[in-house]
Design an enzyme around this catalytic site. Structure first.
Site, PDB file in Angstrom:
ATOM      1  N   LYS A  75      43.891  40.233  24.251  1.00 34.37           N
ATOM      2  CA  LYS A  75      42.910  39.588  23.333  1.00 34.37           C
ATOM      3  C   LYS A  75      41.686  40.596  23.242  1.00 34.37           C
ATOM      4  CE  LYS A  75      39.717  35.510  25.243  1.00 34.37           C
ATOM      5  NZ  LYS A  75      39.414  34.898  26.112  1.00 34.37           N
ATOM      6  N   SER A 150      39.695  30.268  24.875  1.00 41.75           N
ATOM      7  CA  SER A 150      39.561  30.601  23.383  1.00 41.75           C
ATOM      8  C   SER A 150      41.016  32.245  23.736  1.00 41.75           C
ATOM      9  CB  SER A 150      38.784  31.670  23.935  1.00 41.75           C
ATOM     10  OG  SER A 150      38.667  32.697  25.051  1.00 41.75           O
ATOM     11  N   SER A 174      39.656  29.824  30.038  1.00 36.22           N
ATOM     12  CA  SER A 174      40.579  30.621  28.937  1.00 36.22           C
ATOM     13  C   SER A 174      41.554  31.025  28.243  1.00 36.22           C
ATOM     14  CB  SER A 174      39.445  31.427  28.019  1.00 36.22           C
ATOM     15  OG  SER A 174      37.745  30.860  27.383  1.00 36.22           O
TER      16      SER A 174
END
Lengths: 469, 96
Positions: A75, A150, A174
């Site tokens: 990420k 996310s 997330s």
């Protein structure tokens, strides 16, 4: 079933395939899925160099690590070499990290190769990846729907088989929610299990580092390598990650009744019930349990977390790093750089945080929420006296359509209602693929264990794996 | 119903070092009201005599040797990240 990470490493070590070929394949695959907008950058040059090093080590007969030649994606809120670290924000658009996250260093020390950075909601603020300053990520199963968030990009690259695993961060769901939306495993470990050094902070009291993979044994391998104390992150715990072989043959599993209400989409409910039936068939004792306090968890979360966000985001000032706006004074420099560099959701959360922390409201909101958090933890402690594992859906729905929640922040926050409770208590939790809804969209079931019982959680998930293939 | 005035939102933005334009202020006033309304359901919860939880590890006072450790990033590398620098210093606009 796809090849496991362990099998891929064996194939590389026995020279059936080279590390370079493996990395080249992953990079090529990444390019063919660019329409999903799951990746923000590729670190092609560095990845290929590292692959060649692994192949050279192999040729010279050196002992290789447990992840030798295995490509992965992180990420884009992990500081990494070879590509910018943007956190999907304008303020860090051209930020080249001067160091790497400990989690990445540990994986690389075992021979893993980071090939690129995945899209996210800016600074991790969101549940759909629609808050990325660089545009949203599309769901791996239906391009008209969100990836979840996310860590949406990491979930999608794993689901589309670009890489065998990807890293994410989970502050309130997330990792688990996008894992559920894309049909892969997504693990959030116990708070403190994995170092957060070199990971861009969101809410320090619940931020965790975890991973996505398509097989339970892969999740276990990656988590066991990342876990452990790091002198550069004083919140890390001494390594408690052990092999899960000592799993009890029959676990007591509590289904949290308060999460199986009529607010849950019928197909999600049904998939959860089907998974429960499989647990029973495997010999586990599954009972319904009550947890009435859970309905206050989301409100607690949306006080505590914005408060921590407003503090953590104070460091973005346009001075030491990041984008600076044109300004004549220091106050203008701060205000403009932050206005231009943050997306609306970043500003919204900073403002809520500033509000609940301001004098006059501190006791009524922030202090109250931290007390509610204590009650939530006590409720978990009580349930874990009679249960080994707790179970709930991951999300009330499957992946929703783009823009269906963006106009109403509270509606968007409600998507986190199942995932925030374990986060507030620091508990390990995993999203397990558990079938599909009538439109073919994946459903995830969430399993939660006691604090630091991550190995027990993974043991159960590994045992259940063949049951739903 | 929470009652948040645009003026108090403007003040919050100042405290948060955010230079917001009028439309952002209007939008955030509305959103803040909605969110505060939602979190107010915590009022229904009796927390009398309950201690707050700020962290979950139970770790406290984690010490280390007071020894400088070699960092992978040196001063020059870090300075390169600053939007404005001069003579090995980070440069900022006039403060006074």
């Amino acid at each position: 079933m796809r090849q496991s990470i362990a099998d891929l490493v064996l194939a590389i070590q026995s020279k059936q395939v080279s590390a370079r070929q493996t990395v080249e394949m992953a990079l090529a695959k990444a390019k063919t899925i660019s329409d999903y907008h799951a990746l923000l950058s590729l670190s092609e040059e560095r990845a290929l160099q590292r692959a060649d090093q692994i192949d050279a080590q192999l040729a010279s007969g050196q002992t290789l690590g447990r992840l030798s030649g295995v490509p992965f994606v992180v990420k884009d809120n992990f500081l990494a070499f070879g590509a910018p670290t943007t956190a999907a924000t304008r303020i860090l658009e051209n930020f080249n990290a001067p160091l790497q996250a400990t989690a990445i260093e540990k994986l690389e020390a075992e021979g893993a190769i980071c090939i690129g950075k995945a899209n996210l909601d800016a600074f991790g603020h969101g549940g759909s990846t629609e808050n990325s300053a660089f545009g949203p990520t599309k769901n791996a199963h239906d391009k008209t729907r969100v990836a979840g968030g996310s860590s949406g990009g990491s979930a999608v690259v794993t689901a589309l088989d670009v890489v065998p695993f990807a890293l994410g961060t989970d502050t309130g769901g997330s990792i688990r929610q996008p894992a559920s939306f894309n049909g892969v495993y997504g693990m959030k470990p116990s708070y403190g299990a994995v170092s957060r050094f070199g990971v861009i902070s969101m809410a320090s009291s619940t931020d965790t580092v975890g991973c996505f993979a398509t097989q339970a044994s892969d999740v276990e391998l990656v988590m066991s390598i990342m876990a452990g104390r790091d002198p550069r992150d004083m919140t890390t715990l001494p390594d408690f990650f052990k092999s899960s072989s000592e799993l009890k043959s029959s676990c007591k599993i509590g289904v949290i009744r308060d999460t199986m209400t009529e607010d849950i989409a019928p197909d999600v409910r049904q998939a959860t019930l089907d998974y429960i039936e499989k647990l029973r068939q495997a010999g586990h004792d599954v009972q319904e349990v009550d947890m009435p306090i859970i309905k206050y968890a989301l409100a607690t979360y949306y006080v505590v977390v914005p408060a921590e966000i407003s503090s953590n985001l104070a460091r973005y000032d346009g001075i030491r790093y990041g984008q600076a706006a044109e300004a004549d004074s220091l106050v203008e420099l701060y205000g403009r750089s932050r206005d231009q560099g943050f997306v609306m959701e970043n500003k919204r959360r900073i403002m809520i945080g500033s509000y609940v922390l301001s004098s006059g409201y501190f006791d009524a909101y922030y202090q109250k929420a931290q007390k509610a958090r204590t009650l939530l933890i006590q409720a978990y402690d009580t349930l874990f006296e009679s249960c080994d594992i707790l179970l709930s859906p991951v999300s009330p729905t499957t992946a929703f359509e783009f823009e269906s929640n963006v106009s109403d922040p509270v509606k968007m926050y409600l998507a986190d209602i199942m995932t925030v409770p374990p986060s507030l208590a620091g508990l390990p939790a995993i999203s397990v693929p558990a079938g599909q809804d009538k439109d073919g969209l994946p459903v995830g079931v969430q399993l939660i264990a006691k604090y630091q019982a991550d190995n027990q959680l993974l043991g159960l998930v590994k045992q259940m794996e063949p049951a739903h293939v | 119903m929470s009652n948040v005035s645009t003026n108090s939102v403007r003040q919050l933005a100042t405290l948060s070092a955010l230079e917001l334009d009028e439309s952002e202020l209007q939008l955030l006033t509305r959103d803040l009201e909605k969110i505060l309304d939602y979190v107010q359901e915590l009022d229904q919860l009796d927390t009398t005599g309950v201690a707050p939880t700020y962290q979950v590890t139970g770790l406290s006072n984690v010490w280390r040797q007071d020894k400088v450790e070699e960092s992978s990033a040196d001063a020059a590398t870090l300075l390169e990240l600053a939007p404005h620098s001069q003579a090995m210093q980070v440069k900022v606009p006039k403060v006074l």
